[in-house]
Write a protein that holds these residues in place. Sequence first.
Motif, PDB file in Angstrom:
ATOM      1  N   ALA A  16      47.465  36.203  38.499  1.00  0.00           N
ATOM      2  CA  ALA A  16      47.593  36.091  37.041  1.00  0.00           C
ATOM      3  C   ALA A  16      46.313  35.581  36.385  1.00  0.00           C
ATOM      4  O   ALA A  16      46.117  35.769  35.178  1.00  0.00           O
ATOM      5  N   TYR A  17      45.441  34.952  37.164  1.00  0.00           N
ATOM      6  CA  TYR A  17      44.219  34.379  36.610  1.00  0.00           C
ATOM      7  C   TYR A  17      43.018  35.322  36.717  1.00  0.00           C
ATOM      8  O   TYR A  17      41.934  34.995  36.223  1.00  0.00           O
ATOM      9  N   PHE A  18      43.176  36.455  37.384  1.00  0.00           N
ATOM     10  CA  PHE A  18      42.010  37.266  37.717  1.00  0.00           C
ATOM     11  C   PHE A  18      41.240  37.717  36.468  1.00  0.00           C
ATOM     12  O   PHE A  18      40.005  37.626  36.421  1.00  0.00           O
ATOM     13  N   PRO A  45      45.875  43.167  45.528  1.00  0.00           N
ATOM     14  CA  PRO A  45      45.518  41.761  45.812  1.00  0.00           C
ATOM     15  C   PRO A  45      44.228  41.627  46.608  1.00  0.00           C
ATOM     16  O   PRO A  45      43.392  40.762  46.312  1.00  0.00           O
ATOM     17  N   HIS A  46      44.046  42.483  47.606  1.00  0.00           N
ATOM     18  CA  HIS A  46      42.822  42.412  48.395  1.00  0.00           C
ATOM     19  C   HIS A  46      41.609  42.884  47.595  1.00  0.00           C
ATOM     20  O   HIS A  46      40.505  42.346  47.755  1.00  0.00           O
ATOM     21  N   THR A  50      38.508  40.460  47.161  1.00  0.00           N
ATOM     22  CA  THR A  50      37.173  40.909  47.582  1.00  0.00           C
ATOM     23  C   THR A  50      36.164  40.722  46.454  1.00  0.00           C
ATOM     24  O   THR A  50      35.034  40.257  46.674  1.00  0.00           O
ATOM     25  N   ARG A  51      36.575  41.066  45.235  1.00  0.00           N
ATOM     26  CA  ARG A  51      35.692  40.886  44.078  1.00  0.00           C
ATOM     27  C   ARG A  51      35.379  39.405  43.868  1.00  0.00           C
ATOM     28  O   ARG A  51      34.227  39.021  43.623  1.00  0.00           O
ATOM     29  N   TYR A  56      32.116  33.525  44.822  1.00  0.00           N
ATOM     30  CA  TYR A  56      32.564  32.149  45.063  1.00  0.00           C
ATOM     31  C   TYR A  56      32.865  31.926  46.548  1.00  0.00           C
ATOM     32  O   TYR A  56      33.358  32.826  47.234  1.00  0.00           O
ATOM     33  N   PRO A  57      32.610  30.707  47.035  1.00  0.00           N
ATOM     34  CA  PRO A  57      33.109  30.345  48.364  1.00  0.00           C
ATOM     35  C   PRO A  57      34.638  30.372  48.364  1.00  0.00           C
ATOM     36  O   PRO A  57      35.285  30.187  47.328  1.00  0.00           O
TER      37      PRO A  57
END
Length: 295
Positions: A16-18, A45-46, A50-51, A56-57
């Motif tokens: 929901a935050y993407f 989701p993957h 991946t993006r 980000y770590p």
Amino acid sequence: MSSALPARAGVGFKDAYFTAIEESAPAVGFFEIHAENFMSAGGPPHARLTRLRRDYPLSIHGVGLSLGGAQALDRAHLDRVKSLVERYEPAAFSEHLAWSTHGASFLNDLLPLPYDDTTLKHVVAHVDDVQQALGRRILLENPATYLSFESSVYSEIEFLEEIARRTGCGLLLDINNAYVCAVNHGFAAEDYIDAFPMRRVEEVHLAGYTEDIDEAGGRLLIDAHCAPVSMAVWTLYERALSRNGPLATLIEWDRDIPAWPILMAEATHAESLLERRRLSGHDQTRSEDSHDVVA
């Protein structure tokens, strides 16, 4: 050996935050996911993860390995975890000091353990198995519990430190769990934080709890991850940082998830406390004996 997470504030990633993350490129130190939410072969989701991983770590947090169980590890589940770790190369992988399986049944809960020599043997063997399978050190998290066993011969801290000493694993200090246990079992949370082996800690979790009443009418806290971090937990967090300097810190909020700005406000507050500790000159380095292993 895995690379360390940055000593910054991170948040748990939810689909929901993407969009908000893509649009704002937030200044968070890392994102964390639950391994079991990403065990499919592919799909949206993957693609989103991946993006995210490009910028980000990542920390991967397991909830289903049942490290405290008496039976052998589920090799199929461990293989799925291994595939996920190899795919995303996270900076850290962590699991709980708990059990959740009985025979072929998965109980969908993180259940407490007796802290005795028999359990210690099982947990050490399971941590060794996981670390060998993944080819990296893992972090072991202190649990939130609602009962304790009269048969325990170790304190929780003694038990965790002995596991870390024998296996070389690191520790994940969940400060909300420590506070929940302190209230539920009637000990001082400050004493727990003061005694915890901070030199072994590589990640901290902060979360909110809900409150209920037990059968005797006493106060009962539930580690629900559905509310802001409480002032009591923030205070304990500062106490922990004062002992060892800044550490990678995750804001956990897994139920009734808030709007993105609310979650970011929690992370921003954690980051401000980390920065205050940096400026105070207490950014310490963990001692070399923090990863000792006894064969």
